[in-house]
Design a protein around this motif. Structure first.
Motif, PDB file in Angstrom:
ATOM      1  N   LYS A  51       0.827  -1.207   0.000  1.00 18.48           N
ATOM      2  CA  LYS A  51       0.000   0.000   0.000  1.00 18.48           C
ATOM      3  C   LYS A  51       0.864   1.260   0.000  1.00 18.48           C
ATOM      4  N   MET A  52       1.958   1.197   0.736  1.00 15.58           N
ATOM      5  CA  MET A  52       2.847   2.373   0.812  1.00 15.58           C
ATOM      6  C   MET A  52       3.472   2.662  -0.548  1.00 15.58           C
ATOM      7  N   GLU A  53       3.846   1.589  -1.255  1.00 19.41           N
ATOM      8  CA  GLU A  53       4.420   1.803  -2.581  1.00 19.41           C
ATOM      9  C   GLU A  53       3.411   2.465  -3.508  1.00 19.41           C
ATOM     10  N   LYS A  54       2.150   1.987  -3.389  1.00 18.75           N
ATOM     11  CA  LYS A  54       1.088   2.583  -4.209  1.00 18.75           C
ATOM     12  C   LYS A  54       0.932   4.066  -3.909  1.00 18.75           C
ATOM     13  N   ARG A  55       1.003   4.385  -2.599  1.00 17.08           N
ATOM     14  CA  ARG A  55       0.849   5.787  -2.194  1.00 17.08           C
ATOM     15  C   ARG A  55       1.966   6.636  -2.815  1.00 17.08           C
ATOM     16  N   VAL A  56       3.206   6.137  -2.734  1.00 17.60           N
ATOM     17  CA  VAL A  56       4.336   6.899  -3.274  1.00 17.60           C
ATOM     18  C   VAL A  56       4.171   7.074  -4.790  1.00 17.60           C
ATOM     19  N   HIS A  57       3.723   5.996  -5.464  1.00 19.41           N
ATOM     20  CA  HIS A  57       3.517   6.114  -6.909  1.00 19.41           C
ATOM     21  C   HIS A  57       2.423   7.126  -7.231  1.00 19.41           C
ATOM     22  N   ARG A  58       1.404   7.177  -6.353  1.00 19.74           N
ATOM     23  CA  ARG A  58       0.337   8.166  -6.563  1.00 19.74           C
ATOM     24  C   ARG A  58       0.909   9.594  -6.452  1.00 19.74           C
ATOM     25  N   LEU A  59       1.807   9.792  -5.459  1.00 22.74           N
ATOM     26  CA  LEU A  59       2.437  11.108  -5.303  1.00 22.74           C
ATOM     27  C   LEU A  59       3.212  11.464  -6.571  1.00 22.74           C
ATOM     28  N   TYR A  60       3.991  10.485  -7.068  1.00 23.62           N
ATOM     29  CA  TYR A  60       4.851  10.775  -8.218  1.00 23.62           C
ATOM     30  C   TYR A  60       4.054  10.980  -9.501  1.00 23.62           C
ATOM     31  N   LYS A  61       2.862  10.424  -9.561  1.00 22.75           N
ATOM     32  CA  LYS A  61       1.978  10.706 -10.692  1.00 22.75           C
ATOM     33  C   LYS A  61       1.558  12.184 -10.670  1.00 22.75           C
ATOM     34  N   LYS A  62       1.333  12.675  -9.448  1.00 28.42           N
ATOM     35  CA  LYS A  62       0.981  14.094  -9.318  1.00 28.42           C
ATOM     36  C   LYS A  62       2.152  14.988  -9.733  1.00 28.42           C
ATOM     37  N   TYR A  63       3.365  14.571  -9.323  1.00 28.67           N
ATOM     38  CA  TYR A  63       4.530  15.397  -9.681  1.00 28.67           C
ATOM     39  C   TYR A  63       4.717  15.429 -11.196  1.00 28.67           C
ATOM     40  N   ALA A  64       4.435  14.288 -11.845  1.00 25.68           N
ATOM     41  CA  ALA A  64       4.536  14.252 -13.316  1.00 25.68           C
ATOM     42  C   ALA A  64       3.497  15.192 -13.932  1.00 25.68           C
ATOM     43  N   GLN A  65       2.308  15.200 -13.330  1.00 28.17           N
ATOM     44  CA  GLN A  65       1.259  16.097 -13.829  1.00 28.17           C
ATOM     45  C   GLN A  65       1.651  17.566 -13.628  1.00 28.17           C
ATOM     46  N   MET A  66       2.305  17.867 -12.489  1.00 33.72           N
ATOM     47  CA  MET A  66       2.784  19.243 -12.258  1.00 33.72           C
ATOM     48  C   MET A  66       3.741  19.652 -13.370  1.00 33.72           C
ATOM     49  N   GLU A  67       4.625  18.706 -13.765  1.00 37.06           N
ATOM     50  CA  GLU A  67       5.601  19.023 -14.823  1.00 37.06           C
ATOM     51  C   GLU A  67       4.892  19.283 -16.145  1.00 37.06           C
ATOM     52  N   GLU A  68       3.809  18.549 -16.397  1.00 37.60           N
ATOM     53  CA  GLU A  68       3.059  18.728 -17.637  1.00 37.60           C
ATOM     54  C   GLU A  68       2.262  20.026 -17.644  1.00 37.60           C
ATOM     55  N   GLU A  69       1.597  20.319 -16.514  1.00 34.58           N
ATOM     56  CA  GLU A  69       0.576  21.369 -16.519  1.00 34.58           C
ATOM     57  C   GLU A  69       0.946  22.660 -15.814  1.00 34.58           C
ATOM     58  N   ASP A  70       1.894  22.626 -14.889  1.00 28.55           N
ATOM     59  CA  ASP A  70       2.082  23.798 -14.044  1.00 28.55           C
ATOM     60  C   ASP A  70       3.511  24.305 -13.941  1.00 28.55           C
ATOM     61  N   LEU A  71       4.318  23.998 -14.963  1.00 23.55           N
ATOM     62  CA  LEU A  71       5.664  24.566 -15.054  1.00 23.55           C
ATOM     63  C   LEU A  71       5.546  26.062 -15.346  1.00 23.55           C
TER      64      LEU A  71
END
Lengths: 187, 361
Positions: free
Chosen positions: B226-246
């Motif tokens: 579950k913890m790994e899933k949580r971390v991957h969820r965080l990193y999906k958000k960071y990828a989205q930040m790079e796409e949308e909010d640079l």
């Protein structure tokens, strides 16, 4: 128009507030302004300085090495900033407590005995406004009525009754600036 | 209508927070950030908007007050300067892990240790490479003017709630202490309890209504899967930040042969270097990252097609320069210049460094 100015002296002389009033006056005539103090462990009697930039264009660096004008109000600041004035620039200083006078020949040099003049007015607190008068005499970067508005914005309302005295001090400064050295180009 | 004022960066940020309808501030004084808490205390926003302002007993207490209050779906922030931000790292890491939206402001001073009270950018690594423990990143906004100190408060909250993550505003003593003119937006109302209920009932802990399941805020997950899933969820958000909010700004880059990369106060100083260089016939441009994470990697790579060299200018001994080098993959020489320990570089010094390190070298 861009004016890059440093005001340097003792804490308590009104160095920072002089800069602030100038900046406010600049805003009132639609200039871009920046006010960058030397903050730190300064106190009354220690050194204080502020870099003020007034410009018609967007201001890039608020922190500078060279200045169009230096207003110098003690010996330590003279030692530090005399060499930081652009050739053809302006140095205005209060001779009080100055033992080593400026030596440069490539800048305009003026004296304003603001200590004596403010004492004569019976209120040493207007010291910095006498200095302001001397400065505006050689560099009328802001209009006097905007300075009055700037004073209103900078001073708490309970001191607004002192504005006429401040205006009188500015006038006194304008009338008592002494020319020491002038060069042919005014930067 | 916007109101025009002459203010310090710190004061502008504080006033903008009140006007943005922020709910609470928890902090502790430290130079060169103290005007934020001082202004908020003097202004008494509890009378203007009901905003809570509280001086905590320490930085650690303040960040945990933020964690708790932000967990109710309210808009909450804290501020400090470098040593105080170090103390807050545990709380920031917990909020990143628990996916809590909040804003942290760092008005950086020289370090390490208690260091000096003068401006510095030596907290770059701490800000973009984690700072606290664990796999997480912060969205980092770097204001370069008093106007941006004001504007970025609301921007930071928008991002924090868009991604359910803490956001950092990385300023420094120069931007915090200087005064410039600033246009302040009109007062916005704070979110009502009904609005917060509608927007945040699926995660926030403001009391259960209508028999819903209880919401749990925690960064703890003892099951590793579950913890790994949580971390991957965080990193999906960071990828989205790079796409949308640079966010970044380029100044005179079109024909530039050399590029200065600088953020915050260094970007302001380097802007004058660009003018000085161009007056000498040297074609220099400036790329200013406005967000330090996400970082303008693609834009830098694109510039390698036209430039002969890049100078990373920072008030430290060379931190962002590593990210610049990673971004350009050694396609062009990348050098660093910066003063540290509270000394501020002058525009002239930067030009000299550029000439020595990139042109003559």
């Amino acid at each position: 128009m861009t004016e890059e100015l440093i005001i340097a002296g003792f804490g308590g002389q009104g160095v920072l507030s002089l800069g602030k009033i100038l900046a406010y006056s600049g805003i009132l005539q639609n200039q871009e302004v920046s006010w960058m103090p030397s903050y730190g462990p300064e106190m009354r009697g220690g050194t204080a300085n502020v870099t003020v930039i007034l410009s018609d264009e967007r201001i890039s660096s608020p922190y500078l090495k060279l200045f169009d004008t230096a207003i110098i109000l003690n010996q330590q600041s003279m030692d530090k900033f005399e060499s930081s004035i652009k050739p053809g620039g302006i140095l205005i200083y209060d001779p009080n407590g100055i033992t080593i006078h400026p030596k440069r020949k490539d800048i305009h040099i003026y004296q304003i005995d603001a200590n004596k003049l403010s004492s004569e007015m019976g209120n040493k607190k207007v010291y910095n406004m006498v200095v302001m008068g001397g400065y505006l005499k050689v560099k009328p970067v802001v209009q006097l009525d905007n300075v009055v508005e700037g004073l209103k914005k900078s001073l708490p309302e309970r001191y607004h009754n002192l504005i006429p005295l401040n205006v009188e001090a500015i006038q006194k400064g304008m009338d008592n600036l002494v020319t020491i050295n002038e060069v042919s180009v005014l930067n | 209508m916007a109101e025009l004022k002459l203010m310090k960066g710190n004061e502008a940020l504080a006033e903008a927070a009140i006007r943005a309808g922020v709910d609470a501030y928890f902090g502790y004084p430290i130079t060169p950030q103290t005007e934020i808490i001082e202004y908020l205390m003097m202004e008494q926003p509890e009378k203007r908007t009901g905003m809570v302002v509280l001086q905590a007993e320490s930085e650690v207490a303040a960040i945990n007050m933020v964690y708790g209050a932000a967990g109710t779906g309210k808009r909450v922030f804290t501020s400090s300067s470098s040593p105080g931000i170090s103390l807050k790292q545990e709380g920031i890491s917990y909020m990143a892990g628990a996916e809590i939206p909040a804003v942290v402001v760092n008005v950086v001073r020289g370090g390490p240790g208690l260091g000096t009270i003068q401006p510095s950018q030596a907290d770059y690594f701490q800000s973009v490479k984690g700072g606290g423990h664990g796999d997480y990143k912060l969205y980092v906004l770097a204001p370069a003017s008093v106007q941006e100190m004001a504007d970025f408060v609301e921007d930071a909250f928008d991002i924090a709630f868009k991604y359910m993550a803490p956001v950092l505003i990385l300023s420094d003593g120069l931007i915090g202490q200087m005064m410039e003119k600033v246009y302040l937006k009109e007062q916005k109302p704070r979110w009502t309890d009904e609005e917060i209920y509608k927007m945040h009932n699926d995660w926030a802990t403001f009391g259960r209504k209508n028999g819903r399941e209880r919401n749990i805020i925690t960064s703890l997950d003892l099951k590793s899967e579950k913890m790994e899933k949580r971390v991957h969820r965080l990193y999906k958000k960071y990828a989205q930040m790079e796409e949308e909010d640079l966010r970044y700004e380029t100044i005179q880059c079109e024909d530039a042969e050399y590029i200065i990369v600088a953020y915050g106060s260094s970007a302001r100083i380097a802007q004058k270097t660009v003018d000085l260089a161009r007056a000498k016939g040297i074609k220099v441009g400036l790329l200013r990252p406005i967000t330090l994470f996400p970082f303008p990697k693609k834009q830098l790579m694109e510039l390698t097609k036209q430039v002969k060299g890049i100078l990373s200018v920072e008030l430290n001994t060379g931190q962002m320069v590593e990210d610049v080098r990673l971004a350009v993959e050694h396609k062009v020489p990348v050098e660093h210049f910066g003063r540290t320990g509270g000394i501020i570089h002058t525009p002239e010094e930067i030009l000299e460094a550029l000439q020595q390190k990139l042109i003559k070298g």
